[in-house]
Design a protein around this motif. Structure first.
Motif, PDB file in Angstrom:
ATOM      1  N   GLU A   1      -7.245   6.883  -1.628  1.00  0.00           N
ATOM      2  CA  GLU A   1      -5.792   7.004  -1.542  1.00  0.00           C
ATOM      3  C   GLU A   1      -5.162   5.749  -2.150  1.00  0.00           C
ATOM      4  O   GLU A   1      -5.781   4.695  -2.210  1.00  0.00           O
ATOM      5  CB  GLU A   1      -5.355   7.206  -0.093  1.00  0.00           C
ATOM      6  CG  GLU A   1      -5.921   8.483   0.575  1.00  0.00           C
ATOM      7  CD  GLU A   1      -5.470   9.786  -0.071  1.00  0.00           C
ATOM      8  OE1 GLU A   1      -4.495   9.772  -0.840  1.00  0.00           O
ATOM      9  OE2 GLU A   1      -6.107  10.833   0.182  1.00  0.00           O
ATOM     10  N   CYS A   2      -3.940   5.898  -2.556  1.00  0.00           N
ATOM     11  CA  CYS A   2      -3.159   4.943  -3.356  1.00  0.00           C
ATOM     12  C   CYS A   2      -3.682   3.508  -3.395  1.00  0.00           C
ATOM     13  O   CYS A   2      -3.811   2.837  -2.390  1.00  0.00           O
ATOM     14  CB  CYS A   2      -1.717   4.921  -2.874  1.00  0.00           C
ATOM     15  SG  CYS A   2      -0.652   3.973  -3.992  1.00  0.00           S
TER      16      CYS A   2
ATOM     17  N   TYR B   1      -3.840   1.132   4.850  1.00  0.00           N
ATOM     18  CA  TYR B   1      -2.384   1.136   4.649  1.00  0.00           C
ATOM     19  C   TYR B   1      -1.666   0.570   5.866  1.00  0.00           C
ATOM     20  O   TYR B   1      -0.697  -0.171   5.745  1.00  0.00           O
ATOM     21  CB  TYR B   1      -1.951   2.574   4.398  1.00  0.00           C
ATOM     22  CG  TYR B   1      -0.470   2.873   4.473  1.00  0.00           C
ATOM     23  CD1 TYR B   1       0.386   2.472   3.458  1.00  0.00           C
ATOM     24  CD2 TYR B   1       0.062   3.597   5.538  1.00  0.00           C
ATOM     25  CE1 TYR B   1       1.740   2.780   3.508  1.00  0.00           C
ATOM     26  CE2 TYR B   1       1.415   3.909   5.595  1.00  0.00           C
ATOM     27  CZ  TYR B   1       2.252   3.497   4.582  1.00  0.00           C
ATOM     28  OH  TYR B   1       3.588   3.810   4.637  1.00  0.00           O
ATOM     29  N   ILE B   2      -2.196   0.909   7.032  1.00  0.00           N
ATOM     30  CA  ILE B   2      -1.514   0.540   8.273  1.00  0.00           C
ATOM     31  C   ILE B   2      -1.359  -0.975   8.413  1.00  0.00           C
ATOM     32  O   ILE B   2      -0.465  -1.455   9.104  1.00  0.00           O
ATOM     33  CB  ILE B   2      -2.253   1.155   9.490  1.00  0.00           C
ATOM     34  CG1 ILE B   2      -1.445   1.008  10.776  1.00  0.00           C
ATOM     35  CG2 ILE B   2      -3.640   0.575   9.673  1.00  0.00           C
ATOM     36  CD1 ILE B   2      -0.109   1.700  10.741  1.00  0.00           C
ATOM     37  N   CYS B   3      -2.205  -1.734   7.747  1.00  0.00           N
ATOM     38  CA  CYS B   3      -2.125  -3.197   7.873  1.00  0.00           C
ATOM     39  C   CYS B   3      -0.894  -3.779   7.187  1.00  0.00           C
ATOM     40  O   CYS B   3      -0.638  -4.978   7.279  1.00  0.00           O
ATOM     41  CB  CYS B   3      -3.402  -3.858   7.377  1.00  0.00           C
ATOM     42  SG  CYS B   3      -4.780  -3.491   8.461  1.00  0.00           S
ATOM     43  N   GLY B   4      -0.093  -2.944   6.537  1.00  0.00           N
ATOM     44  CA  GLY B   4       1.194  -3.399   6.028  1.00  0.00           C
ATOM     45  C   GLY B   4       2.232  -3.450   7.136  1.00  0.00           C
ATOM     46  O   GLY B   4       3.270  -4.077   6.996  1.00  0.00           O
TER      47      GLY B   4
ATOM     48  N   SER C   1      -3.708   7.113   9.087  1.00  0.00           N
ATOM     49  CA  SER C   1      -3.315   7.000  10.492  1.00  0.00           C
ATOM     50  C   SER C   1      -4.387   6.218  11.246  1.00  0.00           C
ATOM     51  O   SER C   1      -5.572   6.469  11.084  1.00  0.00           O
ATOM     52  CB  SER C   1      -3.171   8.396  11.099  1.00  0.00           C
ATOM     53  OG  SER C   1      -2.962   8.302  12.490  1.00  0.00           O
ATOM     54  N   CYS C   2      -3.967   5.264  12.076  1.00  0.00           N
ATOM     55  CA  CYS C   2      -4.969   4.436  12.778  1.00  0.00           C
ATOM     56  C   CYS C   2      -5.586   5.189  13.938  1.00  0.00           C
ATOM     57  O   CYS C   2      -6.634   4.818  14.441  1.00  0.00           O
ATOM     58  CB  CYS C   2      -4.349   3.125  13.256  1.00  0.00           C
ATOM     59  SG  CYS C   2      -3.441   3.250  14.809  1.00  0.00           S
TER      60      CYS C   2
ATOM     61  N   SER D   1       0.807  -1.234   0.000  1.00  0.00           N
ATOM     62  CA  SER D   1       0.000   0.000   0.000  1.00  0.00           C
ATOM     63  C   SER D   1       0.827   1.265   0.000  1.00  0.00           C
ATOM     64  O   SER D   1       0.280   2.365   0.045  1.00  0.00           O
ATOM     65  CB  SER D   1      -0.891   0.046   1.248  1.00  0.00           C
ATOM     66  OG  SER D   1      -1.618  -1.140   1.385  1.00  0.00           O
ATOM     67  N   GLU D   2       2.129   1.128   0.000  1.00  0.00           N
ATOM     68  CA  GLU D   2       2.981   2.313   0.043  1.00  0.00           C
ATOM     69  C   GLU D   2       2.896   3.012  -1.313  1.00  0.00           C
ATOM     70  O   GLU D   2       3.215   2.403  -2.340  1.00  0.00           O
ATOM     71  CB  GLU D   2       4.425   1.854   0.313  1.00  0.00           C
ATOM     72  CG  GLU D   2       5.468   2.919   0.192  1.00  0.00           C
ATOM     73  CD  GLU D   2       5.715   3.665   1.498  1.00  0.00           C
ATOM     74  OE1 GLU D   2       5.102   3.312   2.514  1.00  0.00           O
ATOM     75  OE2 GLU D   2       6.521   4.595   1.481  1.00  0.00           O
ATOM     76  N   PRO D   3       2.440   4.274  -1.348  1.00  0.00           N
ATOM     77  CA  PRO D   3       2.327   4.927  -2.653  1.00  0.00           C
ATOM     78  C   PRO D   3       3.609   4.811  -3.479  1.00  0.00           C
ATOM     79  O   PRO D   3       4.701   5.024  -2.982  1.00  0.00           O
ATOM     80  CB  PRO D   3       2.015   6.377  -2.280  1.00  0.00           C
ATOM     81  CG  PRO D   3       1.237   6.238  -1.015  1.00  0.00           C
ATOM     82  CD  PRO D   3       1.901   5.110  -0.269  1.00  0.00           C
TER      83      PRO D   3
END
Lengths: 454, 161
Positions: B123-124, A169-172, A354-355, A85-87
Motif C-alpha cells: 500500500e501507498c 500508516y498509523i504511525c503518522g 488499521s491497527c 503515508s497518506e495516499p
C-alpha cells in the motif's frame, strides 16, 4: 509566478549541501532566533504568522506549542513527523531529499522555542535512502556549530536523531508515532493526556509535520506579520501540494494560498491540465481520507463561487458539498476512471493499515473492502450500497484515533456524489467488469444524492 | 550473531535515547537484523534481538508482526514491492502487477523457484507523482512500464550471477 517561501531556493544547484545552503542565507533565521530573540518572542512570531499544521489537521502551530507543559527538571521533546503515508502525499519526501537543511534549521529554531535538547525525526521506513541524506546534513550542521553543545556560543544544546519506522500508516498519528518511537506497536493512545503533557517516555512532547517545521524558517526570516500577508484569510502563507493521478505534470508544488483549484489543475505553472484531452471527472484534493468531489463541485462551491486552494474554501459546504485541504495530496481522476474501483483501493488501504485496537475500524474497514470488491466484480446488490453507507457511519467517530474517520469519509463521499455509478455497477454487472461508467450522465451537474435513511 | 561492527552500530543506536529506554532501539535494530540475516526475521533472530536490548522476546514478536516491512518468512534475493493504492492504480499499476506475474510466473506473495524474486503488493509508498512504482531494496523504481520491468529483472539477474 506565485511567490515561494520554502522552494524559493530549490532551483540552486547543490542546495542539498551545507555550504551552498549557508551561502544562500541558510541558518540566517536560526541565527536571528538564537542570538537576538527569546523563545517567547519566537513563539509570538509563529503565532502571528497564522501557521497551521501542514500534516493534515490544520491546527494552529503557535497554539499547539503554547500547550507544552514545563514541569521543573523534566526533559521536553520535539518530534518531527516524517511518516508521510497518506495516499497522494509525497511533499515531505521532496523537502527532505532536496533541501534537508531547511528542515534541520526549522528543527533548531523550534527546539529552541520549546526548550527541547533532543529532537527525533521519525521517518517512514520505506523512505530508506533519506535517513542517509538527513544524517549527512545533521553531521554537517554539527560540524559548523549549528547542533551539539553550546550552539553558536549561545549556551543552547541540541541533538537531532533520525529514526526509521517500518511500514505502518498509523504511525503518522502522533500518539501512535510516539508508541513506535518507544519501540512498540503503533497503537494510538487515548487522549487526554495529550502529548504536550505526557508524550514520549511520558515527557511533554510536541509532534509536528516536516513542512510545518520547515516553514518556521521563512516565518523568522520575514517575520510573522509579513508571512500572514501571504495567502488568504485564515489560510496564511504557502502550502506544498503534491499532485498526482491523471495530470500532465505530477509533482510537488509550492502554492500561495490564493489561487483557484481550476488554475492549479489547468495552468502550466502547476498540473498542466489532463492528458490526452480527457475531461476532469473527480478529485481528492487533500490526501485519500478527504472527501472526493465531482468536477462541478470541485471547481465551484455550491454557492457558485470559484473554489480556492485554501483551508476555508475547500471545506466550504461541509461534507455535503465540500472537502478538505488536508495534507495537500491532490489526486486527480479523469473521465475514464472508475469511482468504485478507486474507492475500493482506499478501503483496502485502510483495512491494511488499521491497527486493530478498535472494533468498528478493525472489522468495519475489512467489511467495506469486501462489499466494495463484490460491487466492483459485478456481484453486488442494491442493498450493498446502503450497507456501505451504514458501515461507514458506524465507524466514524467511534474509534480512538482519526484513522476510523479517514477510512469512513472516502466511502461516504463516493456514495454521496457518485451513487448512480455504484447503482450502475449493480444493475449492469456484465458491463461493469468490462468497462467504466465514464461520464455517461456526467454532462449534467451531479445531484448530491442523499443516501436512503437507515 | 552480529559482527563487531554491527554491535557497535547497535550501541550507537541505543545511545540516542535516555538511559533505560533502549527498547526504543527495537525497530532500527530489527531493520539491521533483517538486512544482516537473509532478508527476514526468524524466531531465533528475534530472540537474539531481545537479548541484545534486554527486553522479553514477546516484545520483539509484537513489533515484528505489526510492521509490514518485517518479513516473517524467507523471501527471494530481490523483492518487488509494487504499490497498488489509488494514485498508482489510476496510472496503471494493475497492468504492471499482471505483467510481473506473467513474466516471473508467480502469484503475488510467491517467490520464483530459483529463489531470486519475490512479488509483493504493498500500500501507498509516497511516490504517487511518479506512479506506477515499486520498492526494490533500499530504493524506489518509478514510472514503471513493461520495458522498465524487463530491464530491472535483467539487472537483478546479472547482479546475482
Amino acid at each position: 509566478m506565485g511567490r515561494k517561501l520554502l522552494f524559493d531556493k530549490a532551483h540552486i544547484e547543490g542546495i542539498r549541501y551545507y555550504d551552498v545552503y549557508r551561502a544562500n542565507g541558510g541558518y540566517g533565521s536560526a541565527e536571528k532566533a538564537l542570538k537576538s530573540m527569546s523563545p517567547e518572542q519566537v513563539l509570538d512570531e509563529v503565532k502571528k504568522s497564522g501557521l497551521r499544521g501542514r500534516g493534515g489537521a490544520g491546527f494552529p502551530t503557535g497554539m499547539k506549542w503554547s500547550f507544552i507543559a514545563k514541569p521543573e527538571g523534566v526533559p521536553r521533546y520535539l518530534v518531527c513527523n516524517a511518516d508521510e503515508s497518506e495516499p497522494g502525499t509525497f511533499k515531505d519526501r521532496y523537502l527532505m531529499e532536496f533541501i534537508p537543511h531547511l528542515l534541520i534549521e526549522g528543527l533548531l529554531i523550534s527546539s529552541y522555542t520549546l526548550g527541547c535538547n533532543s529532537c527525533y525525526i521519525y521517518i517512514r521506513g520505506e523512505y530508506a535512502w533519506i535517513p542517509d541524506i538527513l544524517e549527512e546534513a545533521i553531521a554537517d550542521a554539527k560540524k559548523n556549530g549549528w547542533l551539539g553543545k553550546n550552539i553558536q556560543g549561545t549556551g543552547f544544546d541540541l541533538e537531532i536523531y533520525v529514526q526509521r519506522g517500518a511500514g505502518a500508516y498509523i504511525c503518522g498519528e502522533e500518539t501512535a508515532l510516539i508508541e513506535s518511537l518507544e519501540g512498540k506497536r503503533g497503537n494510538p493512545r487515548i487522549k487526554p493526556p495529550f502529548p504536550a503533557v505526557k508524550g514520549l517516555w511520558d515527557c511533554p512532547t510536541v509532534v509536528n509535520n516536516v513542512e510545518t517545521l520547515a516553514t518556521v524558517v521563512p516565518i523568522l526570516r520575514i517575520g510573522g506579520e509579513e508571512y500572514a500577508k501571504y495567502g488568504t484569510g485564515k489560510s496564511t502563507g504557502t502550502k506544498l501540494i503534491s499532485a498526482c493521478g491523471n495530470i500532465n505534470k505530477p509533482g510537488v508544488y509550492e502554492i500561495e494560498m490564493n489561487i483557484s483549484v481550476e488554475e492549479f489543475i489547468y495552468s502550466d505553472e502547476y498540473c498542466g491540465g489532463i492528458p490526452n484531452g480527457k475531461r476532469l471527472k473527480a478529485c481528492i484534493p487533500g490526501g485519500s481520507s478527504v472527501p472526493i468531489l465531482p468536477a462541478n463541485l470541485l471547481l465551484k462551491t455550491a454557492k457558485g463561487e470559484p473554489r480556492m486552494m485554501t483551508y476555508e474554501s475547500l471545506s466550504d459546504g461541509g461534507f455535503a458539498t465540500g472537502t478538505m485541504l488536508g495534507s495537500g495530496g491532490f489526486i486527480v481522476l479523469d473521465e475514464d476512471q472508475c469511482i468504485v474501483k478507486n474507492t475500493l483501493t482506499f478501503a483496502r488501504f485502510y483495512h491494511h493499515e488499521s491497527c486493530g485496537q478498535c472494533s468498528p475500524c478493525r472489522e468495519g474497514t475489512g467489511w467495506m473492502k469486501r462489499v466494495l470488491l463484490n460491487i466492483e466484480n459485478g456481484k453486488g446488490k442494491m442493498s450493498d450500497i446502503d450497507l456501505l453507507w451504514d458501515i461507514q457511519r458506524k465507524i466514524e467517530g467511534n474509534t480512538i484515533c482519526p484513522l476510523g474517520d479517514a477510512a469512513a469519509w472516502p466511502v461516504a463521499a463516493a456514495i454521496r456524489h457518485f451513487r448512480d455509478e455504484f447503482e450502475w455497477h449493480v444493475l449492469h454487472p456484465e458491463e461493469a467488469t468490462k468497462r467504466n461508467y465514464g461520464l455517461a450522465h456526467y454532462a449534467d451537474p451531479l445531484e448530491i444524492a442523499a443516501p436512503a435513511a437507515v | 550473531m552480529f559482527s563487531e561492527e554491527k554491535l557497535n552500530k547497535v550501541k550507537e543506536i541505543i545511545a540516542r535515547y535516555p538511559a533505560g529506554k533502549q527498547k526504543s532501539a527495537l525497530i532500527p535494530v530489527l531493520h539491521l537484523a533483517q538486512e544482516e540475516f537473509g532478508g527476514w526475521l526468524s524466531s531465533e533472530t528475534m530472540d537474539y534481538v531481545a537479548s541484545l536490548l534486554q527486553i522479553k522476546p514477546i516484545e520483539v514478536y509484537e513489533v515484528a508482526t505489526f510492521y509490514s516491512m518485517f518479513n516473517l518468512k524467507p523471501v527471494g534475493k530481490y523483492v518487488f514491492e509494487v504499490c497498488q493504492t489509488g494514485p498508482c492504480m489510476l496510472r496503471g499499476s494493475d497492468n504492471i502487477i499482471d505483467y510481473i506475474k506473467k513474466k516471473l510466473d508467480i502469484s503475488v506473495g510467491e517467490t520464483t523457484k530459483d529463489g531470486l524474486f519475490t512479488l509483493k503488493t504493498v500500500e501507498c509508498l509516497g511516490a504517487c507523482g511518479y506512479a506506477p512504482m515499486m520498492q526494490l531494496g533500499k530504493h524506489y523504481r518509478e514510472h514503471l512500464t513493461p520495458e522498465k520491468v524487463d530491464a530491472i529483472i535483467e539487472e537483478c539477474r546479472s547482479k546475482a550471477n
